[in-house]
Design a protein around this motif. Structure first.
Motif, short mmCIF file in Angstrom:
data_model
loop_
_atom_site.label_atom_id
_atom_site.label_comp_id
_atom_site.label_asym_id
_atom_site.label_seq_id
_atom_site.Cartn_x
_atom_site.Cartn_y
_atom_site.Cartn_z
N ILE A 139 41.39 27.79 40.17
CA ILE A 139 40.79 28.51 41.29
C ILE A 139 39.53 27.79 41.78
O ILE A 139 38.93 27.01 41.06
N ASP A 140 39.19 28.08 43.04
CA ASP A 140 37.89 27.68 43.58
C ASP A 140 36.91 28.78 43.20
O ASP A 140 36.89 29.85 43.82
N TYR A 141 36.11 28.53 42.18
CA TYR A 141 35.24 29.56 41.62
C TYR A 141 34.34 30.20 42.67
O TYR A 141 34.25 31.44 42.76
N CYS A 142 33.68 29.39 43.48
CA CYS A 142 32.73 29.93 44.47
C CYS A 142 33.46 30.77 45.53
O CYS A 142 32.98 31.83 45.92
N LYS A 143 34.61 30.28 45.97
CA LYS A 143 35.36 31.01 46.99
C LYS A 143 35.84 32.36 46.46
O LYS A 143 35.73 33.39 47.14
N VAL A 144 36.38 32.36 45.26
CA VAL A 144 36.88 33.60 44.66
C VAL A 144 35.74 34.58 44.41
O VAL A 144 35.86 35.78 44.69
N TYR A 145 34.62 34.10 43.91
CA TYR A 145 33.47 34.97 43.64
C TYR A 145 32.94 35.57 44.94
O TYR A 145 32.64 36.77 45.02
N ALA A 146 32.84 34.76 45.99
CA ALA A 146 32.29 35.24 47.25
C ALA A 146 33.17 36.28 47.91
O ALA A 146 32.69 37.10 48.71
N GLU A 147 34.45 36.29 47.56
CA GLU A 147 35.39 37.20 48.21
C GLU A 147 35.03 38.66 47.96
O GLU A 147 35.05 39.49 48.88
N THR A 148 34.70 39.02 46.72
CA THR A 148 34.40 40.43 46.39
C THR A 148 33.07 40.60 45.67
O THR A 148 32.68 41.73 45.38
N LEU A 149 32.40 39.51 45.34
CA LEU A 149 31.18 39.52 44.52
C LEU A 149 31.42 40.16 43.15
O LEU A 149 30.50 40.70 42.55
N CYS A 150 32.66 40.09 42.69
CA CYS A 150 32.98 40.52 41.33
C CYS A 150 33.21 39.26 40.50
O CYS A 150 33.99 38.38 40.90
N MET A 151 32.54 39.15 39.37
CA MET A 151 32.57 37.93 38.56
C MET A 151 33.99 37.50 38.20
O MET A 151 34.68 38.21 37.47
N PRO A 152 34.44 36.34 38.66
CA PRO A 152 35.74 35.84 38.19
C PRO A 152 35.66 35.31 36.77
O PRO A 152 36.65 35.30 36.04
N LEU A 153 34.47 34.85 36.39
CA LEU A 153 34.21 34.45 35.01
C LEU A 153 33.17 35.40 34.44
O LEU A 153 32.01 35.38 34.84
#
Length: 310
Positions: A139-153
């Motif tokens: 995954i693109d960590y920054c893109k995924v995180y910015a989507e919902t502001l829920c920690m992917p990690l």
């Protein structure tokens, strides 16, 4: 294969469940290192009830969770390290699924799974911003995180090569809030992030406030809050649009309490001035341009209404 680090500070009512969730893993090649960070309750006695030879204890003076994790990794004998706080727990297939993810994506610098948020006795799957139908992959960590502001990690659902952890010098002990994000973003900007969209860990938010490691709505001194300590990303932020989007969203979210309480004014202004408000939602722009006295009245009325409706 795995060294599991459990930092421990005054978590006597919870630590046994955390340890049991590790010892009950279907994948059996692991060690558990409990780092007792100067607990003043009977946490250590609870840990000593376990006799499994794979479990060891490190005692240290109270130095904070980052130092505890770092010291645990120093003693780790296996090539991959995982972290589990003493009040959280894993599904029994967590390590099995991590081993599979590592096998499929061996050149990644960090691995994560989805997780449950436990609140008021209910388990809610964390609304991580991966695309609909995504199951596993890089995954693109920054893109995924910015989507919902829920920690992917999230710390309790992460695994990483010990060599990568060491190359980044681990967690920064000075940070008391967001020390995990600080490390994950450093790793994610240099390495692939492999993610399994399957909830296998439990993030316990039903812990009493007195026993919570951090309190999100607290005003932390700038030296201890991650948002004030990201200057090392300035150059990358200017070149990486997804990183810029994520950091700006985190700034407007985390800095609002500093804004409304007019706390640490100079440091606050320095950070908030980095935000491109032209790309922020109208609701955010309204929040930051409304007179503070009016904002305080609004939130006071909301609190009153909330208490009435309970």
């Amino acid at each position: 294969m795995f060294s599991v680090i459990i930092p421990l500070y005054n978590k006597a009512p919870y630590v046994a469940k955390a340890i049991e969730s590790v010892l009950n893993q279907t994948f059996r090649e692991f060690e558990v290192i409990v780092v007792n960070d100067g607990s003043q309750d009977n946490s250590l006695e609870e840990v000593r009830k376990f006799t499994d030879s794979r479990l060891s204890i490190i005692n240290q003076e109270n130095s904070g969770v980052s130092t505890a994790r770092n010291n645990g990794v120093k003693q780790a004998k296996y090539p991959y390290v995982c972290f589990l706080d003493a009040d959280d727990w894993w599904a029994n297939t967590f390590l099995e699924e991590m081993e599979r993810l590592i096998t499929e994506f061996p050149d990644s610098g960090i691995y994560g799974t989805s997780y449950y948020i436990v609140k008021n006795g209910k388990n809610r799957v964390a609304p991580i911003g991966v695309p609909h139908g995504f199951e596993r992959g890089v995954i693109d960590y920054c893109k995924v995180y910015a989507e919902t502001l829920c920690m992917p990690l999230w710390t309790g659902a992460v695994c990483m090569p010990k060599t990568v952890f060491e190359s980044e010098n681990g967690f920064k002990p000075a940070l008391k809030l967001g020390e995990d994000f600080d490390l994950w973003v450093r790793v994610a900007l240099k390495h692939k992030v492999a993610f399994l969209n399957k909830p296998l860990a439990y993030y316990n938010q039903d812990v009493e406030v007195a026993n919570r490691g951090v309190v999100d709505d607290k005003i932390y001194p700038p030296t201890t809050h991650f948002i004030f300590n990201l200057d090392y990303l300035n150059l990358q932020e200017s070149d990486n649009s997804t990183l810029k989007e994520l950091l700006d969203k985190m700034r407007v979210y985390t800095l609002f309490r500093y804004h409304i309480q007019q706390a640490y004014t100079n440091e606050y202004k320095q950070e908030i001035n980095k935000v491109n408000f032209g790309k922020q939602p109208l609701s955010v722009r309204v929040q930051y341009t409304t007179p503070i006295w009016l904002l305080k009245q609004y939130y006071k009325l909301r609190l009153i209404a909330k208490n009435i409706l309970r």
